[in-house]
Write an enzyme that holds these catalytic residues in place. Structure first.
Site, PDB file in Angstrom:
ATOM      1  N   CYS A   1       0.840  -1.204  -0.039  1.00 46.30           N
ATOM      2  CA  CYS A   1      -0.070   0.091  -0.051  1.00 46.30           C
ATOM      3  C   CYS A   1       1.012   1.269  -0.097  1.00 46.30           C
ATOM      4  O   CYS A   1       0.786   2.174   0.993  1.00 46.30           O
ATOM      5  CB  CYS A   1      -1.003  -0.039   1.306  1.00 46.30           C
ATOM      6  SG  CYS A   1      -1.888  -1.414   1.315  1.00 46.30           S
ATOM      7  N   ALA A   2       1.703   1.338  -0.964  1.00 43.19           N
ATOM      8  CA  ALA A   2       3.067   2.132  -1.105  1.00 43.19           C
ATOM      9  C   ALA A   2       2.580   3.636  -1.209  1.00 43.19           C
ATOM     10  O   ALA A   2       3.358   4.502  -0.699  1.00 43.19           O
ATOM     11  CB  ALA A   2       4.087   1.622  -1.746  1.00 43.19           C
TER      12      ALA A   2
ATOM     13  N   PRO B   1       1.500   7.290  -1.444  1.00 46.79           N
ATOM     14  CA  PRO B   1       2.204   8.242  -2.328  1.00 46.79           C
ATOM     15  C   PRO B   1       3.812   8.131  -2.305  1.00 46.79           C
ATOM     16  O   PRO B   1       4.707   8.841  -3.220  1.00 46.79           O
ATOM     17  CB  PRO B   1       1.934   9.566  -2.115  1.00 46.79           C
ATOM     18  CG  PRO B   1       1.630   9.723  -0.397  1.00 46.79           C
ATOM     19  CD  PRO B   1       1.058   8.179  -0.297  1.00 46.79           C
ATOM     20  N   GLY B   2       4.383   7.253  -1.466  1.00 45.89           N
ATOM     21  CA  GLY B   2       5.723   6.913  -1.524  1.00 45.89           C
ATOM     22  C   GLY B   2       6.552   7.461  -0.588  1.00 45.89           C
ATOM     23  O   GLY B   2       7.916   7.225  -0.692  1.00 45.89           O
ATOM     24  N   GLY B   3       6.334   8.450   0.417  1.00 41.85           N
ATOM     25  CA  GLY B   3       7.277   9.101   1.397  1.00 41.85           C
ATOM     26  C   GLY B   3       8.084   7.758   2.207  1.00 41.85           C
ATOM     27  O   GLY B   3       9.205   7.747   2.376  1.00 41.85           O
ATOM     28  N   LYS B   4       7.282   6.718   2.532  1.00 37.85           N
ATOM     29  CA  LYS B   4       8.026   5.672   3.328  1.00 37.85           C
ATOM     30  C   LYS B   4       8.804   4.689   2.417  1.00 37.85           C
ATOM     31  O   LYS B   4      10.113   4.227   2.834  1.00 37.85           O
ATOM     32  CB  LYS B   4       7.013   4.783   3.959  1.00 37.85           C
ATOM     33  CG  LYS B   4       5.894   5.471   5.031  1.00 37.85           C
ATOM     34  CD  LYS B   4       5.004   4.525   5.527  1.00 37.85           C
ATOM     35  CE  LYS B   4       4.095   5.408   6.447  1.00 37.85           C
ATOM     36  NZ  LYS B   4       3.334   6.569   5.731  1.00 37.85           N
TER      37      LYS B   4
ATOM     38  N   ASP C   1       0.944  -1.364  -4.886  1.00 35.68           N
ATOM     39  CA  ASP C   1      -0.092  -0.646  -4.730  1.00 35.68           C
ATOM     40  C   ASP C   1      -1.204  -1.223  -5.581  1.00 35.68           C
ATOM     41  O   ASP C   1      -0.832  -1.531  -6.709  1.00 35.68           O
ATOM     42  CB  ASP C   1       0.122   0.921  -4.788  1.00 35.68           C
ATOM     43  CG  ASP C   1      -0.896   1.636  -4.031  1.00 35.68           C
ATOM     44  OD1 ASP C   1      -0.819   2.146  -2.960  1.00 35.68           O
ATOM     45  OD2 ASP C   1      -2.098   1.908  -4.545  1.00 35.68           O
TER      46      ASP C   1
ATOM     47  N   ASP D   1      -3.654  -6.138  -5.957  1.00 32.44           N
ATOM     48  CA  ASP D   1      -4.396  -6.331  -4.835  1.00 32.44           C
ATOM     49  C   ASP D   1      -3.325  -7.069  -3.852  1.00 32.44           C
ATOM     50  O   ASP D   1      -3.158  -8.213  -4.419  1.00 32.44           O
ATOM     51  CB  ASP D   1      -5.787  -7.087  -5.091  1.00 32.44           C
ATOM     52  CG  ASP D   1      -6.573  -6.955  -3.933  1.00 32.44           C
ATOM     53  OD1 ASP D   1      -5.864  -7.066  -2.689  1.00 32.44           O
ATOM     54  OD2 ASP D   1      -7.772  -6.804  -3.997  1.00 32.44           O
TER      55      ASP D   1
ATOM     56  N   CYS E   1      -2.801   5.766  10.067  1.00 33.68           N
ATOM     57  CA  CYS E   1      -3.178   6.934  10.537  1.00 33.68           C
ATOM     58  C   CYS E   1      -4.389   7.317  11.303  1.00 33.68           C
ATOM     59  O   CYS E   1      -5.168   8.445  11.065  1.00 33.68           O
ATOM     60  CB  CYS E   1      -2.646   8.121   9.406  1.00 33.68           C
ATOM     61  SG  CYS E   1      -3.946   7.971   7.809  1.00 33.68           S
TER      62      CYS E   1
END
Length: 458
Positions: free
Chosen positions: A269-270, A272-275, A290, A316, A385
């Site tokens: 579930c990557a 928008p990619g910050g992690k 994703d 998925d 979150c």
């Protein structure tokens, strides 16, 4: 003031002429989008997307779009205070079929009470709006009287009403009190009244970038700016990919793996990619997974700006079957997003307890699948979150007790710089908007986040 019965007919010529009134289209769009948020519970970000948003919003120029978004964010952030002050000016509640009128009043009240809009302009445009709509035509005098009364009384009534009001629906107030106690629950609600600062994860030298961006370095290493001096894309360091925007709390889960140099790590579930970017910078070979093609494309664009690369897999997660197991996996799971209300004040108005429970069940299935993707002895970090324990502490407790494949891998005090204040007695991580109190509310707080570290049994 007593609202008259609505009359379903208006003057079409008068309504057409009113469309030329400066500022009216923006107020109409604001009221229409507010209705879409609180009635069918449509997320605000989708409605105000510049490419795929609501037609009334997309028809506006950039300046009016910014005004509409400011009105909507303000009206939702202070919805209960606005409702209380409007109710004081009505002899009885508006009839159930007068929702269009209620949204006109809320849009105008948000401007009068909290935005830098002249009271007279807010009132006059609301009256014109009411006259232009057959559903609210006969309410025009009521709109005028209520809003002029509100404008006269705001200096004396706003502060005490804010002090006596919680800006959230009751289901959410009750959930916070049950999870955190009445005192901290109220502190979280109070934090939601303040716009969140902008946080930056930097590739290197946080102190240098704090100086260049006009901010401070948090104990976690994040650079924080209360109000950037320009649009993010115009700030120094953006074009050269020196940093990316990421709330300080959102930057914590990727750190929980420790040294990942040379390891194969899946960011599930990557987008928008910050992690993903954090893991790459830490030396991992990252596979970003994703389900959304568009979100993965945006992630790829973000990494390209940062000069970073990863493998991308669109699928998925429940169907994902990699050829080789990973050394570690990060699952930042889809959730109710109740930890992000400072940035997204529509969340408590677009979610219900049933939504939270449904998302928790999905997270449980995704976590079970994530465990099967990591080698025996490998680490799993689960995060989201949400502020609700059924998506965090309670979910992980139950998962660990029911699964023989995984054991807890508690985060130890002193293991990571800046994290001890957010550790629970179980060795998990929990942040809230009421944490990290600094000099002022505008520079304080974090998104609500939960993270737990586990290990696949050998």
């Amino acid at each position: 003031m007593k609202p008259p019965r609505p009359r379903p007919r208006g003057n079409p010529q008068q309504r057409a002429g009113d469309e030329t009134v400066a500022g009216l289209a923006a107020r109409k769009a604001a009221a229409r989008l507010l209705a879409a948020v609180v009635d069918p519970r449509t997320p605000l970000d989708g409605l105000t997307d510049n490419e795929h948003g609501h037609p009334q919003y997309k028809a506006l120029d950039s300046r009016d779009r910014a005004l509409v978004r400011a009105i909507l964010v303000t009206a939702l952030r202070h919805r209960m205070t606005i409702a209380a002050l409007l109710a004081k000016r009505l002899e009885k509640p508006l009839p159930p079929n007068a929702t269009a009128l209620a949204h006109i009043l809320h849009v105008a009240a948000a401007q009068i009470l909290f935005l830098d809009v002249p009271d007279s302009a807010a009132v006059d445009l609301a009256v014109t709006h009411a006259k232009s709509d057959p559903r609210t035509l006969r309410f025009a005098a009521l709109v005028n009287g209520v809003l002029r009364s509100l404008a006269r009384a705001k200096e004396t009534e706003l502060a005490p009403t804010l002090a006596a009001t919680s800006e959230a629906p009751q289901w959410f107030v009750r959930r916070l009190a049950a999870a955190y106690g009445a005192g901290k629950g109220q502190a979280i609600l109070e934090a939601h009244r303040h716009e969140a600062p902008v946080d930056f994860t930097v590739k290197a030298d946080p102190q240098l970038w704090a100086e260049r961006l006009g901010g401070i370095v948090l104990p976690t290493g994040t650079v924080r700016v209360e109000r950037p001096k320009a649009a993010v894309t115009d700030l120094p360091g953006f074009a050269e990919g020196a940093w990316w925007v990421q709330d300080a709390a959102a930057s914590l889960p990727a750190r929980l793996f420790g040294d990942v140099t040379g390891q194969r790590v899946a960011d599930l579930c990557a987008a928008p990619g910050g992690k993903t970017a954090q893991l790459i910078l830490a030396g991992a070979h990252v596979t970003a997974v994703d389900t959304s093609k568009n979100r993965l494309a945006r992630l790829a664009q973000n990494l390209e700006r940062l000069g970073l690369s990863a493998e991308f897999v669109q699928t998925d997660l429940l169907d994902y079957r990699p050829a080789e197991l990973f050394d570690a996996v990060l699952l930042d799971a889809p959730c109710s997003s109740t930890g992000t209300i400072r940035r997204h004040p529509d969340v408590p108005w677009t979610k219900t307890v049933a939504d939270v429970e449904k998302l928790a069940a999905l997270q449980r299935r995704l976590l079970a699948r994530a465990v099967t993707l990591v080698k025996p002895g490998g680490r799993i970090v689960f995060s989201n979150c949400s502020l609700d324990p059924i998506e965090g502490e309670e979910l992980c407790r139950a998962f660990l007790s029911e699964s023989a494949e995984v054991i807890a891998d508690p985060i130890r005090p002193g293991e990571f710089i800046g994290l001890d204040a957010f550790l629970t007695s179980e060795g998990t991580l929990r942040t809230t908007p009421a944490d990290l109190a600094l000099e002022s509310p505008g520079i304080s707080g974090l998104d609500g986040f939960f993270a737990a570290r586990m290990q696949r049994a050998v």
